[in-house]
Design an enzyme around this catalytic site. Structure first.
Site, short mmCIF file in Angstrom:
data_model
loop_
_atom_site.label_atom_id
_atom_site.label_comp_id
_atom_site.label_asym_id
_atom_site.label_seq_id
_atom_site.Cartn_x
_atom_site.Cartn_y
_atom_site.Cartn_z
N GLU A 174 0.84 -1.22 0.00
CA GLU A 174 0.00 0.00 0.00
C GLU A 174 0.87 1.27 0.00
O GLU A 174 0.54 2.28 0.63
CB GLU A 174 -1.01 -0.04 1.14
CG GLU A 174 -1.92 -1.25 0.98
CD GLU A 174 -3.30 -1.12 1.55
OE1 GLU A 174 -3.73 0.01 1.84
OE2 GLU A 174 -3.96 -2.17 1.68
N1 CAA Z 1 -5.99 11.74 -4.34
C1 CAA Z 1 -6.53 12.17 -5.50
N2 CAA Z 1 -5.82 12.36 -6.61
C2 CAA Z 1 -4.50 12.12 -6.52
C3 CAA Z 1 -3.87 11.66 -5.35
C4 CAA Z 1 -4.68 11.48 -4.22
N3 CAA Z 1 -4.17 11.06 -3.06
N4 CAA Z 1 -2.55 11.50 -5.60
C5 CAA Z 1 -2.36 11.83 -6.87
N5 CAA Z 1 -3.53 12.21 -7.43
C6 CAA Z 1 -3.77 12.69 -8.79
C7 CAA Z 1 -2.97 13.96 -9.07
O1 CAA Z 1 -3.67 15.11 -8.69
C8 CAA Z 1 -2.81 13.87 -10.58
O2 CAA Z 1 -3.98 14.30 -11.22
P1 CAA Z 1 -4.02 15.67 -12.13
O3 CAA Z 1 -2.97 15.47 -13.20
O4 CAA Z 1 -5.42 15.74 -12.64
O5 CAA Z 1 -3.68 16.78 -11.17
C9 CAA Z 1 -2.71 12.38 -10.82
O6 CAA Z 1 -3.31 11.72 -9.71
C10 CAA Z 1 -1.28 11.91 -10.97
O7 CAA Z 1 -0.60 12.27 -9.80
P2 CAA Z 1 0.97 12.38 -9.74
O8 CAA Z 1 1.49 13.18 -10.88
O9 CAA Z 1 1.33 12.80 -8.36
O10 CAA Z 1 1.37 10.85 -10.00
P3 CAA Z 1 2.75 10.14 -9.89
O11 CAA Z 1 2.90 9.25 -11.05
O12 CAA Z 1 3.84 11.14 -9.60
O13 CAA Z 1 2.55 9.16 -8.63
C11 CAA Z 1 2.51 8.44 -6.37
C12 CAA Z 1 2.20 9.56 -7.39
C13 CAA Z 1 2.13 9.04 -5.03
C14 CAA Z 1 3.95 8.06 -6.36
C15 CAA Z 1 1.60 7.23 -6.70
O14 CAA Z 1 1.97 6.60 -7.91
C16 CAA Z 1 1.59 6.16 -5.61
O15 CAA Z 1 0.96 6.33 -4.57
N6 CAA Z 1 2.29 5.03 -5.85
C17 CAA Z 1 2.25 3.88 -4.93
C18 CAA Z 1 1.21 2.90 -5.37
C19 CAA Z 1 0.82 1.97 -4.26
O16 CAA Z 1 0.53 2.39 -3.12
N7 CAA Z 1 0.74 0.69 -4.56
C20 CAA Z 1 0.27 -0.25 -3.58
C21 CAA Z 1 -0.32 -1.43 -4.26
S1 CAA Z 1 -1.85 -1.93 -3.59
C22 CAA Z 1 -1.51 -2.91 -2.27
O17 CAA Z 1 -0.41 -3.01 -1.80
C23 CAA Z 1 -2.71 -3.56 -1.70
C24 CAA Z 1 -2.50 -4.84 -0.99
O18 CAA Z 1 -2.65 -5.89 -1.56
C25 CAA Z 1 -2.22 -4.86 0.45
#
Ligand code: CAA
Length: 380
Positions: free
Chosen positions: A363
């Site tokens: 996550e």
């Molecule tokens: N809420 C709403 N929108 C969001 C957001 C949030 N928290 N975070 C980003 N966004 C939106 C941004 O506003 C942007 O939209 P706009 O272009 O319209 O403004 C869009 O999403 C893209 O955002 P970023 O440019 O910030 O995206 P990024 O590519 O730089 O990535 C990141 C951001 C935070 C690194 C994200 O990719 C991330 O959280 N990565 C980790 C993924 C993850 O947690 N994976 C876990 C797998 S699931 C799991 O583990 C479950 C399980 O089985 C236990």
């Protein structure tokens, strides 16, 4: 901020503790060894209302607050992080995602059985080459009349083998980047949907982690969650809540390690007195307790932010990053306090140490949490 637990919170804590001691503790060492999923126990957890804790009772849930949820997660994770991750994914990712963004039809069809514990959910975002970089999805969903044709592979999916319903994130318009990603409800048994191999893991070995393969799976358009292109934001939004659940899990793992260590340190004698009376051990206990309390405050604050409709982007990420670090450090110390006994299965702390590691990975890794936190700081 008020961190006093209400009567209702204390009742949830007691129910979760009873369940854990009675139904999970007696079998966890064996299930961990055999990598056996706690299917019956999770069904019973559902009957007690723990699988859809925050869902409106209209949709089969318990209608509780996030504080109740983190309290239950902490209690169960003191012993069994494998069960608590199944619970966390079902509650925070799947149920919350459908309740918040699903259509009424999707809520009736999927949320009601998921929240009442009759069915189990999974969330499929990660891929062999898209973990932290979640926009690099390769799974494709191509529109074909009133269906999408889904092709691709998802990795490390919690509840993957035993789930009934899966939220699957896929590219619908790759040229649009994150705006070309969509979310779908996919059901076990759909033609072309195959549950792949189970992972043989370091920790949370009794949890059910699988690869999922999709080959020309026909998913009805009405199973898409939200608009086309909403899938990435949807995933980010539900992961924010999910991170509070995993922070509570990490807190529970640490607190469980402290409980075992306190009991052992009072009982075990060395150089003529209980090891708790040696400063080398008592200082470790003091540091563990302090770190755990600090983590708990962060987890409770994030839960209260969610309950009060405040942003949880930063407070949830802080809680997860810190609590998972505390879980890792505390469990290593717990094994050290137990000495040779800590290195064998019967004393539980080696399992907690193995389980702790994943809280720094899934996550959103600790590094991703720091990206989220620092972006939040710099934005303001
Ligand atoms: N809420 C709403 N929108 C969001 C957001 C949030 N928290 N975070 C980003 N966004 C939106 C941004 O506003 C942007 O939209 P706009 O272009 O319209 O403004 C869009 O999403 C893209 O955002 P970023 O440019 O910030 O995206 P990024 O590519 O730089 O990535 C990141 C951001 C935070 C690194 C994200 O990719 C991330 O959280 N990565 C980790 C993924 C993850 O947690 N994976 C876990 C797998 S699931 C799991 O583990 C479950 C399980 O089985 C236990």
């Amino acid at each position: 901020m008020n961190f006093e637990l209400s009567e209702e919170h204390l009742a949830v804590q007691e129910a979760a503790r009873d369940f854990t001691q009675t139904l999970l503790l007696p079998t966890i060492i064996e299930r961990d060894e055999e990598q056996r999923f706690a299917k019956d126990e999770i069904r019973q957890l559902g009957e007690l209302g723990f699988m859809g804790m925050m869902v409106d009772p209209v949709y089969g849930g318990s209608g509780m607050d996030t504080m109740s949820y983190v309290i239950a997660m902490e209690e169960i994770s003191k012993i069994d992080a494998s069960v608590s991750v199944a619970m966390s994914v079902n509650n925070s990712l799947v149920c919350w995602g459908i309740e918040e963004y699903g259509t009424e039809e999707q809520k009736q069809k999927y949320l009601v059985p998921l929240a009442s514990g009759q069915k189990l959910g999974a969330f499929a975002l990660s891929e062999p080459e898209a973990g932290s970089d979640a926009t690099s999805q390769r799974t494709r969903a191509v529109l074909d009349g009133d269906h999408y044709i889904l092709n691709g592979t998802k990795n490390w999916i919690t509840n993957g083998g035993n789930a009934d319903y899966y939220i699957v994130i896929a590219q619908t318009n790759p040229e649009l980047g994150h705006k070309g990603i969509s979310a779908f409800m996919v059901e076990k048994g759909m033609a072309g949907f195959e549950v792949g191999p189970k992972e043989n893991k370091l920790g949370i070995r009794s949890s059910d982690t699988h690869t999922l393969n999709f080959t020309d799976v026909r998913v009805p358009v009405k199973s898409r969650i939200g608009e086309e292109g909403f899938g990435f934001k949807f995933a980010m939004k539900i992961l924010e809540g999910g991170r509070i659940g995993i922070a509570a899990q990490a807190l529970g793992i640490a607190a469980g390690a402290l409980d075992f260590s306190l009991a052992y340190a009072k009982e075990r004698k060395a150089f003529g007195k209980p090891i708790a009376e040696h400063q080398a051990i008592s200082f470790k206990l003091a540091e563990m307790a302090t770190e755990i309390d600090a983590a708990r405050l962060l987890v409770y604050r994030a839960a209260q932010d969610k309950d009060n409709n405040r942003s949880i982007t930063v407070s949830g990420a802080m809680a997860k990053e810190y609590a998972s670090r505390v879980a890792m450090w505390t469990t290593v110390e717990a094994v050290q306090i137990h000495g040779g006994y800590g290195y064998v299965k019967e004393y539980h702390v080696e399992r907690l140490m193995r389980d702790a590691k994943i809280t720094q990975i899934y996550e959103g890794t600790s590094e991703i949490q720091k990206i989220v936190i620092s972006r939040g700081l710099l934005k303001d």
